[in-house]
Design a protein around this motif. Structure first.
Motif, PDB file in Angstrom:
ATOM      1  N   TYR A  84      -2.216   5.641  -2.362  1.00  0.00           N
ATOM      2  CA  TYR A  84      -1.190   5.893  -1.350  1.00  0.00           C
ATOM      3  C   TYR A  84       0.050   5.014  -1.494  1.00  0.00           C
ATOM      4  O   TYR A  84       1.123   5.371  -1.032  1.00  0.00           O
ATOM      5  CB  TYR A  84      -1.795   5.712   0.050  1.00  0.00           C
ATOM      6  N   TYR A  85      -0.104   3.837  -2.107  1.00  0.00           N
ATOM      7  CA  TYR A  85       1.001   2.869  -2.160  1.00  0.00           C
ATOM      8  C   TYR A  85       1.867   3.004  -3.404  1.00  0.00           C
ATOM      9  O   TYR A  85       2.924   2.410  -3.503  1.00  0.00           O
ATOM     10  CB  TYR A  85       0.428   1.438  -2.122  1.00  0.00           C
ATOM     11  N   CYS A  86       1.426   3.793  -4.384  1.00  0.00           N
ATOM     12  CA  CYS A  86       2.015   3.695  -5.714  1.00  0.00           C
ATOM     13  C   CYS A  86       3.042   4.794  -5.989  1.00  0.00           C
ATOM     14  O   CYS A  86       2.791   5.976  -5.760  1.00  0.00           O
ATOM     15  CB  CYS A  86       0.909   3.748  -6.766  1.00  0.00           C
ATOM     16  N   GLY A  87       4.183   4.401  -6.515  1.00  0.00           N
ATOM     17  CA  GLY A  87       5.277   5.333  -6.784  1.00  0.00           C
ATOM     18  C   GLY A  87       4.957   6.384  -7.827  1.00  0.00           C
ATOM     19  O   GLY A  87       5.530   7.480  -7.811  1.00  0.00           O
ATOM     20  N   ILE A  88       4.058   6.092  -8.758  1.00  0.00           N
ATOM     21  CA  ILE A  88       3.758   7.087  -9.804  1.00  0.00           C
ATOM     22  C   ILE A  88       2.456   7.845  -9.532  1.00  0.00           C
ATOM     23  O   ILE A  88       1.882   8.456 -10.424  1.00  0.00           O
ATOM     24  CB  ILE A  88       3.764   6.482 -11.232  1.00  0.00           C
ATOM     25  N   ARG A  89       2.024   7.819  -8.266  1.00  0.00           N
ATOM     26  CA  ARG A  89       0.814   8.578  -7.914  1.00  0.00           C
ATOM     27  C   ARG A  89       1.011  10.061  -8.262  1.00  0.00           C
ATOM     28  O   ARG A  89       2.135  10.570  -8.271  1.00  0.00           O
ATOM     29  CB  ARG A  89       0.490   8.396  -6.428  1.00  0.00           C
ATOM     30  N   ARG A  90      -0.096  10.724  -8.511  1.00  0.00           N
ATOM     31  CA  ARG A  90      -0.089  12.110  -8.995  1.00  0.00           C
ATOM     32  C   ARG A  90       0.818  13.032  -8.196  1.00  0.00           C
ATOM     33  O   ARG A  90       1.587  13.817  -8.754  1.00  0.00           O
ATOM     34  CB  ARG A  90      -1.527  12.654  -8.966  1.00  0.00           C
ATOM     35  N   ASP A  91       0.733  12.984  -6.865  1.00  0.00           N
ATOM     36  CA  ASP A  91       1.425  13.976  -6.046  1.00  0.00           C
ATOM     37  C   ASP A  91       2.887  13.651  -5.762  1.00  0.00           C
ATOM     38  O   ASP A  91       3.505  14.327  -4.940  1.00  0.00           O
ATOM     39  CB  ASP A  91       0.677  14.176  -4.717  1.00  0.00           C
ATOM     40  N   ASN A  92       3.436  12.653  -6.418  1.00  0.00           N
ATOM     41  CA  ASN A  92       4.872  12.405  -6.243  1.00  0.00           C
ATOM     42  C   ASN A  92       5.664  13.305  -7.204  1.00  0.00           C
ATOM     43  O   ASN A  92       5.672  13.066  -8.409  1.00  0.00           O
ATOM     44  CB  ASN A  92       5.211  10.934  -6.494  1.00  0.00           C
ATOM     45  N   PRO A  93       6.314  14.338  -6.661  1.00  0.00           N
ATOM     46  CA  PRO A  93       6.992  15.311  -7.537  1.00  0.00           C
ATOM     47  C   PRO A  93       8.310  14.775  -8.090  1.00  0.00           C
ATOM     48  O   PRO A  93       8.909  15.395  -8.961  1.00  0.00           O
ATOM     49  CB  PRO A  93       7.261  16.491  -6.590  1.00  0.00           C
ATOM     50  N   ILE A 128       5.296  -3.915  -2.323  1.00  0.00           N
ATOM     51  CA  ILE A 128       6.681  -3.504  -2.074  1.00  0.00           C
ATOM     52  C   ILE A 128       6.670  -1.994  -1.844  1.00  0.00           C
ATOM     53  O   ILE A 128       6.126  -1.250  -2.660  1.00  0.00           O
ATOM     54  CB  ILE A 128       7.591  -3.844  -3.284  1.00  0.00           C
ATOM     55  N   PRO A 129       7.234  -1.541  -0.715  1.00  0.00           N
ATOM     56  CA  PRO A 129       7.162  -0.102  -0.429  1.00  0.00           C
ATOM     57  C   PRO A 129       7.908   0.738  -1.465  1.00  0.00           C
ATOM     58  O   PRO A 129       8.891   0.272  -2.051  1.00  0.00           O
ATOM     59  CB  PRO A 129       7.819   0.038   0.943  1.00  0.00           C
ATOM     60  N   HIS A 130       7.413   1.935  -1.686  1.00  0.00           N
ATOM     61  CA  HIS A 130       8.108   2.911  -2.526  1.00  0.00           C
ATOM     62  C   HIS A 130       8.533   4.069  -1.624  1.00  0.00           C
ATOM     63  O   HIS A 130       7.725   4.563  -0.833  1.00  0.00           O
ATOM     64  CB  HIS A 130       7.180   3.392  -3.646  1.00  0.00           C
ATOM     65  N   HIS A 131       9.770   4.524  -1.772  1.00  0.00           N
ATOM     66  CA  HIS A 131      10.327   5.501  -0.826  1.00  0.00           C
ATOM     67  C   HIS A 131       9.609   6.852  -0.833  1.00  0.00           C
ATOM     68  O   HIS A 131       9.662   7.577   0.137  1.00  0.00           O
ATOM     69  CB  HIS A 131      11.825   5.703  -1.090  1.00  0.00           C
ATOM     70  N   ASP A 132       8.909   7.194  -1.918  1.00  0.00           N
ATOM     71  CA  ASP A 132       8.209   8.481  -1.985  1.00  0.00           C
ATOM     72  C   ASP A 132       6.736   8.376  -1.617  1.00  0.00           C
ATOM     73  O   ASP A 132       5.941   9.208  -2.056  1.00  0.00           O
ATOM     74  CB  ASP A 132       8.287   9.056  -3.415  1.00  0.00           C
ATOM     75  N   ARG A 168       3.658   7.341   1.577  1.00  0.00           N
ATOM     76  CA  ARG A 168       3.469   7.282   3.032  1.00  0.00           C
ATOM     77  C   ARG A 168       3.775   5.888   3.587  1.00  0.00           C
ATOM     78  O   ARG A 168       3.909   5.710   4.788  1.00  0.00           O
ATOM     79  CB  ARG A 168       2.029   7.669   3.385  1.00  0.00           C
ATOM     80  N   TYR A 169       3.850   4.904   2.697  1.00  0.00           N
ATOM     81  CA  TYR A 169       4.122   3.534   3.147  1.00  0.00           C
ATOM     82  C   TYR A 169       5.589   3.142   2.996  1.00  0.00           C
ATOM     83  O   TYR A 169       5.925   1.958   3.005  1.00  0.00           O
ATOM     84  CB  TYR A 169       3.245   2.554   2.367  1.00  0.00           C
ATOM     85  N   ALA A 170       6.448   4.156   2.859  1.00  0.00           N
ATOM     86  CA  ALA A 170       7.885   3.903   2.634  1.00  0.00           C
ATOM     87  C   ALA A 170       8.474   2.923   3.653  1.00  0.00           C
ATOM     88  O   ALA A 170       9.314   2.097   3.321  1.00  0.00           O
ATOM     89  CB  ALA A 170       8.654   5.212   2.657  1.00  0.00           C
ATOM     90  N   LYS A 171       8.010   3.023   4.910  1.00  0.00           N
ATOM     91  CA  LYS A 171       8.626   2.220   5.980  1.00  0.00           C
ATOM     92  C   LYS A 171       7.833   0.952   6.289  1.00  0.00           C
ATOM     93  O   LYS A 171       8.150   0.242   7.238  1.00  0.00           O
ATOM     94  CB  LYS A 171       8.760   3.082   7.248  1.00  0.00           C
ATOM     95  N   GLU A 172       6.799   0.692   5.514  1.00  0.00           N
ATOM     96  CA  GLU A 172       5.998  -0.521   5.763  1.00  0.00           C
ATOM     97  C   GLU A 172       6.766  -1.760   5.317  1.00  0.00           C
ATOM     98  O   GLU A 172       7.668  -1.687   4.489  1.00  0.00           O
ATOM     99  CB  GLU A 172       4.683  -0.452   4.987  1.00  0.00           C
ATOM    100  N   GLN A 173       6.332  -2.891   5.850  1.00  0.00           N
ATOM    101  CA  GLN A 173       6.926  -4.167   5.445  1.00  0.00           C
ATOM    102  C   GLN A 173       6.400  -4.597   4.094  1.00  0.00           C
ATOM    103  O   GLN A 173       5.226  -4.384   3.789  1.00  0.00           O
ATOM    104  CB  GLN A 173       6.518  -5.225   6.464  1.00  0.00           C
ATOM    105  N   ALA A 174       7.257  -5.200   3.312  1.00  0.00           N
ATOM    106  CA  ALA A 174       6.809  -5.759   2.038  1.00  0.00           C
ATOM    107  C   ALA A 174       6.005  -7.032   2.277  1.00  0.00           C
ATOM    108  O   ALA A 174       6.129  -7.670   3.327  1.00  0.00           O
ATOM    109  CB  ALA A 174       8.011  -6.062   1.156  1.00  0.00           C
ATOM    110  N   GLY A 175       5.174  -7.383   1.325  1.00  0.00           N
ATOM    111  CA  GLY A 175       4.453  -8.652   1.381  1.00  0.00           C
ATOM    112  C   GLY A 175       5.438  -9.801   1.205  1.00  0.00           C
ATOM    113  O   GLY A 175       6.528  -9.609   0.671  1.00  0.00           O
ATOM    114  N   SER A 176       5.061 -10.990   1.653  1.00  0.00           N
ATOM    115  CA  SER A 176       6.025 -12.088   1.610  1.00  0.00           C
ATOM    116  C   SER A 176       5.881 -12.915   0.338  1.00  0.00           C
ATOM    117  O   SER A 176       4.806 -13.072  -0.230  1.00  0.00           O
ATOM    118  CB  SER A 176       5.881 -12.977   2.848  1.00  0.00           C
ATOM    119  N   VAL A 177       7.041 -13.418  -0.083  1.00  0.00           N
ATOM    120  CA  VAL A 177       7.083 -14.313  -1.248  1.00  0.00           C
ATOM    121  C   VAL A 177       6.293 -15.587  -0.937  1.00  0.00           C
ATOM    122  O   VAL A 177       5.512 -16.072  -1.754  1.00  0.00           O
ATOM    123  CB  VAL A 177       8.556 -14.655  -1.601  1.00  0.00           C
TER     124      VAL A 177
END
Ligand code: 5AD
Length: 345
Positions: free
Chosen positions: A67-76, A233-237, A239-248
Motif C-alpha cells: 500500500y505504501y509503495c509508488g511502484i506497486r502493481r496497481d499504480n497505472p 515518505i508518502p507517494h502521491h499515487d 492510499r497513504y498520499a496524505k500521511e505524515q512522513a517519518g521523522s529524520v
C-alpha cells in the motif's frame, strides 16, 4: 538505573523497556548520549571508513501491491521499464571504473526475471567481476531459487522485513502477502550463507513505538549483517498520499540504537534519509551509519523508480558524482573506501 544507562550497559532491553527508551527520542541529551556511543562503536569496528554500494534499479515491474509503495502493481501512472543484460553490465562497468566493488541489483518482484534469467545475469556479473560483491534485492522467492542465485555467485541479499508485528504487516500489505513467508525468507537466506539485510521504514502508517520495539528485538534475534532503515515518505499515487512522513530525528535515534544493539552491523545512511534532509545522510554517518548506496542506474530510468515522492536521484547522490560524495563524507570526518566492504565477523 535509568533506561538509557541500562541499555548502554546491557546492549539490549525487553520490549517494554525498548518502548520506554523510544519514548525518549525527543530528548536531545538522550539522543546525544546514544549517538556518541554508537559512533564510538562504529569507529571501533570500522574506523572512519564508509563503504559505498552501486545501486542498480534494474526493473520497476512488480507483482506486489504494497500500500505504501509508488511502484506497486496497481499504480497505472508508473512508466515501467526493465534493463537489458547489456544495460546492467554496462552499469557495472561504469561503477567498477568509479571504484564500486559492490553491485546491488534491486528491483520490484518482476516475474520476467525467472530463476533462469536471474541466474544467468548473476553468472555473467560474477565472471566479469570476481573481486566484487553481488547483492540481490528482489523480494520474496522460494528457498530453491535463493540457492540457485547463491550458487551462481550472489553474496548478499537485502529484504526488509518492513515490520515485525504481524497485524501491522497486514495493514501495510494486501491479502496474498504474508508476514511469516517474508520472515521465513530471511532465515532461508541466512541458512544459505548469504550476508543478509533486514530493515523497516520509520514512521510508516500505523506504526507505534511498540512495533519498533518488536523490530529491534526481531533484529537482535535474526542477527543480520545489514540493516536498512529510512523514514517512510508518502507517494502521491498511494492510499497513504496524505500521511505524515517519518521523522529524520527518529530515524537517527534508531540508527544509533541499532548500532549499539548490533555493533558490527553494516548500516546504510539511506536515500530516504537524504531525501527528507539535504544533509540527512551525513547526520546518519554521525549517528552510527557506515554505508552509502549511490544510484548507478541509467539516468533515463531513474525517475521511474519512484518508491516515494521527491526521491533524490539526479544530483549529487548519483554514483557518478563520486567526488562530491567523497567531500560530503569527509565533511563528517569519514573516508570513502574502495572495498567490497564485508561485515566484520
Ligand atoms: N517511503 C519510504 N520507503 C519506502 N519503501 C517503499 N516505499 C516506501 C516509501 N513510501 C522502502 C521499503 C522497501 C524498500 C526497497 O523501500 O522498505 O523494502
Amino acid at each position: 538505573m535509568d533506561i538509557v544507562s541500562r541499555f548502554l550497559k546491557e546492549r539490549t532491553l525487553s520490549e517494554e523497556e525498548f518502548v520506554l527508551l523510544l519514548q525518549q527520542s525527543g530528548d536531545a541529551a538522550v539522543r546525544e548520549t546514544l549517538r556518541r556511543e554508537a559512533l564510538a562503536l562504529c569507529r571501533n569496528y570500522y574506523g572512519n571508513q564508509v563503504y559505498i554500494r552501486g545501486l542498480i534499479e534494474f526493473t520497476n515491474y512488480c507483482k506486489n501491491n504494497c500500500y505504501y509503495c509508488g511502484i506497486r502493481r496497481d499504480n497505472p501512472h508508473v512508466r515501467r521499464y526493465r534493463l537489458s543484460t547489456e544495460e546492467i553490465l554496462s552499469c557495472c562497468r561504469e561503477g567498477y571504473g568509479l571504484g564500486y566493488r559492490t553491485f546491488v541489483l534491486q528491483g520490484g518482484e518482476d516475474p520476467y526475471f525467472t530463476d533462469e534469467r536471474m541466474t544467468e545475469l548473476i553468472r555473467q556479473i560474477r565472471e566479469e567481476y570476481p573481486d566484487c560483491a553481488i547483492t540481490l534485492s528482489i523480494g520474496e522467492r522460494e528457498k530453491d531459487s535463493y540457492r540457485k542465485f547463491r550458487e551462481a555467485g550472489a553474496d548478499r541479499y537485502l529484504l526488509r522485513h518492513e515490520t515485525a508485528d504481524a497485524a501491522h504487516y497486514r495493514s501495510l500489505h494486501p491479502e496474498g502477502m504474508n508476514f511469516s513467508h517474508r520472515i521465513q525468507c530471511l532465515y532461508d537466506l541466512k541458512e544459505l550463507g548469504y550476508q543478509v539485510g533486514a530493515g523497516f521504514m520509520v514512521g510508516s502508517p500505523g506504526q507505534k513505538l511498540e512495533h519498533m520495539a518488536k523490530d529491534l528485538l526481531f533484529l537482535q534475534k535474526l542477527q543480520p549483517e545489514m540493516v536498512g532503515i529510512g523514514p517512510f515518505i508518502p507517494h502521491h499515487d498511494t492510499r497513504y498520499a496524505k500521511e505524515q512522513a517519518g521523522s529524520v530525528e527518529m530515524t537517527l535515534f534508531l540508527l544509533s540504537v541499532i548500532r549499539i544493539l548490533l555493533p558490527k552491523v553494516l548500516l546504510p545512511a539511506t536515500t530516504a534519509l537524504g531525501t527528507m534532509d539535504p544533509v540527512g545522510r551525513e547526520k546518519g554517518l554521525l549517528a552510527g551509519a557506515n554505508v552509502i548506496m549511490p544510484n548507478l542506474s541509467p539516468e533515463k530510468n531513474r525517475k521511474d523508480y519512484s518508491l516515494y515522492d521527491n526521491k533524490i536521484c539526479t544530483g549529487e547522490e548519483a554514483a557518478q558524482s563520486i567526488a562530491s560524495l567523497r567531500k560530503r563524507v569527509e565533511s563528517v570526518g569519514c573516508q570513502v573506501v574502495t572495498d567490497r566492504g564485508d561485515a566484520v565477523r
